[in-house]
Design a protein around this motif. Structure first.
Motif, mmCIF file in Angstrom:
data_model
loop_
_atom_site.group_PDB
_atom_site.id
_atom_site.type_symbol
_atom_site.label_atom_id
_atom_site.label_comp_id
_atom_site.label_asym_id
_atom_site.label_seq_id
_atom_site.Cartn_x
_atom_site.Cartn_y
_atom_site.Cartn_z
ATOM 1 N N LYS A 236 0.804 -1.218 0.000
ATOM 2 C CA LYS A 236 0.000 0.000 0.000
ATOM 3 C C LYS A 236 0.840 1.272 0.000
ATOM 4 O O LYS A 236 0.355 2.339 -0.373
ATOM 5 C CB LYS A 236 -0.940 -0.001 1.201
ATOM 6 N N SER A 237 2.087 1.158 0.440
ATOM 7 C CA SER A 237 2.947 2.341 0.474
ATOM 8 C C SER A 237 4.402 1.918 0.536
ATOM 9 O O SER A 237 4.720 0.766 0.829
ATOM 10 C CB SER A 237 2.602 3.231 1.677
ATOM 11 N N SER A 332 2.468 6.617 -1.815
ATOM 12 C CA SER A 332 1.328 5.702 -1.723
ATOM 13 C C SER A 332 0.375 5.938 -2.885
ATOM 14 O O SER A 332 0.683 6.686 -3.808
ATOM 15 C CB SER A 332 0.614 5.878 -0.377
ATOM 16 N N CYS A 333 -0.798 5.305 -2.793
ATOM 17 C CA CYS A 333 -1.819 5.375 -3.840
ATOM 18 C C CYS A 333 -1.279 4.796 -5.147
ATOM 19 O O CYS A 333 -1.140 5.481 -6.158
ATOM 20 C CB CYS A 333 -2.299 6.812 -4.047
#
Length: 392
Positions: A236-237, A332-333
């Motif tokens: 996720k990151s 992230s993202c």
């Protein structure tokens, strides 16, 4: 089954350095920062993971303080992962030094759970040249994790369906994953110390007072955990941070560290074929107060210079009224940018958009070249000029 390596980083250091054996080893740096892990010899003096280094030095002045060797730890972690996969196809690496296994249906292959645990312990010990692990076995995930901590080091602890109610009844709520300090303080105000106390309250009351955390607490106290072992968890990151050797006001110095972190993060993202859209900067001041700032890009990136450039924008927006002791970056993202590339073709007439696209392409080519050189000749084979001092 939950397999938890014993004092993982410190044990590797003692394995690789015979002069460290049977001595208080503290991994996490020489002067500042926090303890990553420590040997059992150091724990006898009250040293614990996440403890500030200065406090660890006060408690254990005779301790041997060592910086992390992340690459070595990751290599050993990979080796352990391969061993565990030879027992079960369902292995979830929860972190670099712990993993869950679904051992359902393995009786005919490897015997009952205790024998499986013993075989795993023996194989890890032999193939890693002496490292040990503790293993917890239970019908549900969170109890397996708690069980692995019951007989450390090099122990095995089993909770069966029959013994689970009794074990839960006396279990301290502080041992339940997800119950942090603040939550624990609020629960103690209600007289809740054990799981048995939780079940004296109504689930609806806990939900109204604590929301999702209240529901989670009631379910764990009731022996409910529907989570399965997930062999692959999507990242996720990606982040990197450093506790500085001394407190810093100078943004030029802080930006140098941002570039170092951007380099690390960018390399990892490119290796994993990931791109992120959100850039986060984390700053911890000398008084230990911490702030984070983030921005979201139009398009995802894994280019070192793009990550660095945007991290600098965030840092420049921060008023540094106090000295900084820690600086870090996160990306992230993650996701696929194919849809964005298609959109850029439709708007390519825009000169600024075209320039941004070309700049990102050049940066990607540069990063690919640097990654190849470092992979072949080592991390220090080539460095960015901004990271050199005037004397260098």
């Amino acid at each position: 089954m939950h397999v938890d390596m014993d004092a993982f980083f410190a044990s590797i250091e003692q394995r690789d350095n015979p002069e460290y054996r049977n001595k208080p080893i503290i991994v996490g740096g020489q002067a500042r920062g926090v303890v990553s892990t420590c040997s059992y010899e150091a724990r006898r003096f009250g040293v614990r993971s996440a403890m500030p280094i200065f406090e660890a030095k006060r408690k254990c002045p005779q301790g041997i303080f060592i910086s992390q060797r992340g690459r070595v730890y990751r290599e050993v972690s990979k080796q352990i992962h391969e061993i565990l996969q030879s027992y079960s196809p369902l292995v979830e690496m929860a972190s670099v030094d712990e993993a869950y296994l679904d051992i359902t249906g393995l009786y005919n292959l490897f015997g009952p759970p205790v024998e499986i645990a013993q075989k795993i312990q023996k194989e890890i010990h032999v193939k890693t040249n002496g490292l040990t692990c503790s293993i917890g076995i239970a019908p549900i995930k969170f109890l397996a994790k708690i069980a692995s901590d019951e007989n450390k080091p090099n122990g095995i602890f089993i909770i069966t369906n029959e013994t689970m109610p009794g074990f839960l009844s006396e279990l301290s709520i502080s041992k339940i994953p997800g119950v942090g300090k603040k939550f624990l303080e609020e629960l103690k105000k209600l007289g809740i110390k054990k799981c048995a106390d939780v079940l004296q309250l109504d689930k609806i009351f806990l939900e109204k007072k604590f929301g999702k955390a209240g529901i989670m607490l009631f379910e764990r106290a009731s022996g409910i955990d529907t989570r399965e072992v997930e062999p692959y968890t999507v990242k996720k990151s990606e982040s990197a941070e450093t506790t500085l050797s001394e407190n810093v006001y100078d943004k030029k110095i802080l930006k140098k560290w941002l570039l170092i972190h951007a380099e690390r993060i960018g390399t990892r993202l490119r290796k994993d074929n990931l791109k992120g859209r959100t850039i986060t900067v984390k700053v911890k001041f000398a008084d230990f107060k911490q702030i984070t700032r983030q921005l979201t890009l139009e398009k995802r990136t894994n280019a070192t210079d793009t990550i660095f450039e945007n991290a600098c924008i965030l840092l420049d927006e921060l008023p540094l009224a106090k000295a900084v002791r820690l600086i870090g970056i996160g990306v992230s993202c993650f996701g696929d940018d194919k849809e964005n590339k298609q959109l850029s073709l439709l708007t390519f007439a825009d000169k600024q958009e075209e320039q941004r696209e070309n700049l990102e392409i050049r940066r990607n080519h540069l990063d690919a070249t640097l990654d190849t050189l470092r992979e072949r000749y080592g991390k220090s084979a080539v460095m960015r000029g901004k990271l050199f001092t005037k004397t260098e």
